[in-house]
Design a protein around this motif. Structure first.
Motif, mmCIF file in Angstrom:
data_model
loop_
_atom_site.group_PDB
_atom_site.id
_atom_site.type_symbol
_atom_site.label_atom_id
_atom_site.label_comp_id
_atom_site.label_asym_id
_atom_site.label_seq_id
_atom_site.Cartn_x
_atom_site.Cartn_y
_atom_site.Cartn_z
ATOM 1 N N ALA A 1 -6.966 0.834 3.959
ATOM 2 C CA ALA A 1 -6.652 -0.530 2.923
ATOM 3 C C ALA A 1 -5.981 -1.251 4.003
ATOM 4 C CB ALA A 1 -5.762 0.002 1.762
ATOM 5 N N VAL B 1 2.650 -1.198 4.128
ATOM 6 C CA VAL B 1 2.331 0.339 3.745
ATOM 7 C C VAL B 1 3.585 1.144 3.925
ATOM 8 C CG1 VAL B 1 1.139 2.199 4.619
ATOM 9 C CG2 VAL B 1 0.502 0.023 5.049
ATOM 10 N N VAL C 1 -11.301 0.678 -1.051
ATOM 11 C CA VAL C 1 -10.318 -0.183 -0.619
ATOM 12 C C VAL C 1 -10.989 -1.367 0.275
ATOM 13 C CG1 VAL C 1 -8.499 1.407 -0.331
ATOM 14 C CG2 VAL C 1 -9.930 0.892 1.552
ATOM 15 N N GLY D 1 -5.083 4.859 2.576
ATOM 16 C CA GLY D 1 -4.137 3.986 2.710
ATOM 17 C C GLY D 1 -4.137 3.221 4.102
ATOM 18 N N ILE E 1 -1.562 -1.267 -4.042
ATOM 19 C CA ILE E 1 -2.920 -0.158 -3.647
ATOM 20 C C ILE E 1 -1.919 1.035 -3.786
ATOM 21 C CG2 ILE E 1 -4.589 0.350 -2.213
ATOM 22 C CD1 ILE E 1 -5.031 -2.635 -1.822
ATOM 23 N N VAL F 1 0.815 -1.207 -0.047
ATOM 24 C CA VAL F 1 0.177 -0.099 -0.023
ATOM 25 C C VAL F 1 0.929 1.221 0.046
ATOM 26 C CG1 VAL F 1 -1.825 1.150 1.324
ATOM 27 C CG2 VAL F 1 -1.760 -1.296 1.343
#
Length: 434
Positions: free
Chosen positions: A23, A36, A385, A20, A151, A13
């Motif tokens: 997600a 992330v 998401v 974010g 993502i 992510v």
């Protein structure tokens, strides 16, 4: 089409902002490994840059359901859902506690800007074996990370639109002598940036809610510093879009913005100049001269460019993307969010199907997913998401069961003769929050 995530690699992510981190919460609930990557030093770093601005939507539209479940299990107290937080309150009361949860914190890396995304062993041209090759996410440091899917929730905050009315920089806009006197959207007029504007003449360019926020702040400063003067420049011939729905707006904070800025113009506290298509800007004797395509000129001490934002797809240059030629979003999403036809409240729910690219497993979400359309709400990104995480887990029934409750009313759309796109953030543009 996205497929079920399998194998040793996580979902990467990009961005630890509201969408974010949402997600990450949904991926955790789905039992999917994730990492992330945040370019800034902390969660919500971009939001913190406009932390002094109050969102025009209440908390209930700004909280993701999976994130709330994780926070509640850790003893988090839900804020008053009808109050409108500032950007700073959104960060401190929601994003940072979410990022600190043990389910997310070990998988979050700060100061990790992404430089490029590709596939292991194949470039954009090669088809054979492409879908089986993991993604390679290259950081600015040169480090490569492998990913099962990507993502991209990196947003658009750091890629603002230019002053030039034709989408190109106005003549002289990139000159270092002028750049120091041109400020981006949403400066902290009453706080850290006060000295830039107190007792000076400022031109605000743009017709979105970022411009309205800034005009109201400058007017308050002028009450305290009487020599402060304000000019509002719009490309369009009307400010109806900025005024919005007024008392009829489903988001009272958004309606109050329009009502307030109309009062400023009607009272003469702000000079309004419409139909001003910016062509050139130049530094003249320590001031800035702004020139329109029709030859009209305005002079001020500073200019605030509240002209909106655009997506930057350069990190995905080696991926196969099918982008709408107008908005820069996925082609399937474009007709659903076209600001010529839609406001934020009329955008129908959408998810993985509308966000899928020819590059399987790559998704741009949040504000970046909307391209240049200003009709984005944070709640829209949360549903995006949720749907994508369900698809990556192989739960296509949940992935396609997209539902969204959005506030209607308010002028979030633009007409072909309107100004540049609105700022793509909640306090600054249309209905945007992401």
């Amino acid at each position: 089409m996205a497929g079920r995530v399998e194998g040793p690699y996580p979902v990467v992510v990009i961005g630890a902002g509201p969408v974010g981190l949402a997600a990450a919460a949904h991926l955790y609930e789905r039992g999917l490994p994730f990492t992330v990557l945040e370019a800034g030093p902390s969660a919500g770093a971009a939001v913190a840059e406009w932390g002094h601005v109050r969102l025009f939507s209440p908390w209930r539209y700004n909280l993701d359901q999976a994130a709330q479940r994780l926070l509640a299990a850790a003893g988090w107290t839900t804020p008053d859902l009808e109050l409108m937080p500032t950007g700073a309150e959104l960060v401190e009361a929601y994003l940072r506690p979410l990022a600190a949860l043990p389910q997310i914190a070990p998988h979050l890396r700060y100061e990790a800007p992404v430089a490029a995304i590709g596939r292991v062993g194949v470039d954009r041209v090669r088809t054979a074996g492409r879908e089986q090759a993991p993604f390679v996410v290259r950081l600015a440091t040169g480090e490569d990370l492998h990913a099962a899917a990507v993502i991209d929730a990196s947003g658009t905050w750091h890629t603002p639109n230019v002053l030039g009315a034709n989408g190109l920089p106005a003549h002289g806009e990139t000159d270092p002598r002028t750049r120091t006197l041109i400020d981006p959207a949403l400066p902290d007029v009453l706080g850290t940036d006060r000295e830039r504007y107190a007792g000076r003449h400022t031109i605000v360019v743009g017709a979105g809610h970022s411009a309205a926020n800034t005009l109201l702040a400058l007017a308050e400063l002028a009450e305290q510093e009487p020599d402060t003067t304000i000019t509002w420049v719009t490309r369009g011939g009307s400010i109806d879009r900025a005024i919005g729905g007024g008392d009829a707006d489903a988001l009272p904070g958004r309606g109050a913005l329009g009502t307030g800025v109309k009062l400023l113009v009607d009272s003469g506290r702000v000079r309004l100049v419409t139909g001003f298509a910016v062509h050139a800007v130049a530094a003249v004797d320590g001031h800035l001269q702004l020139t329109a395509a029709d030859g009209r000129a305005l002079t001020a001490d500073r200019i605030i460019a509240a002209t909106g934002f655009r997506p930057d797809h350069r990190i995905a240059a080696e991926l196969r993307l099918d982008l709408d030629p107008v908005l820069g979003c996925t082609r399937a999403l474009a007709p659903l969010i076209d600001p010529n036809d839609h406001s934020c409240g009329t955008v129908r729910p959408h998810g993985v199907d509308e966000l899928t690219q020819p590059e399987p497993g790559y998704f741009a979400v949040g504000m970046k997913s909307y391209g240049r359309a200003p009709t984005f709400l944070m709640a829209t990104g949360y549903e995006q998401v949720r749907s994508i995480a369900a698809a990556l887990a192989g739960d296509w029934t949940a992935a396609r069961d997209v539902q969204l409750d959005l506030p209607e009313t308010g002028v979030c759309s633009v007409t072909p003769s309107g100004d540049l796109p609105l700022v793509s953030l909640s306090p600054g543009g249309g209905c945007c929050e992401g």
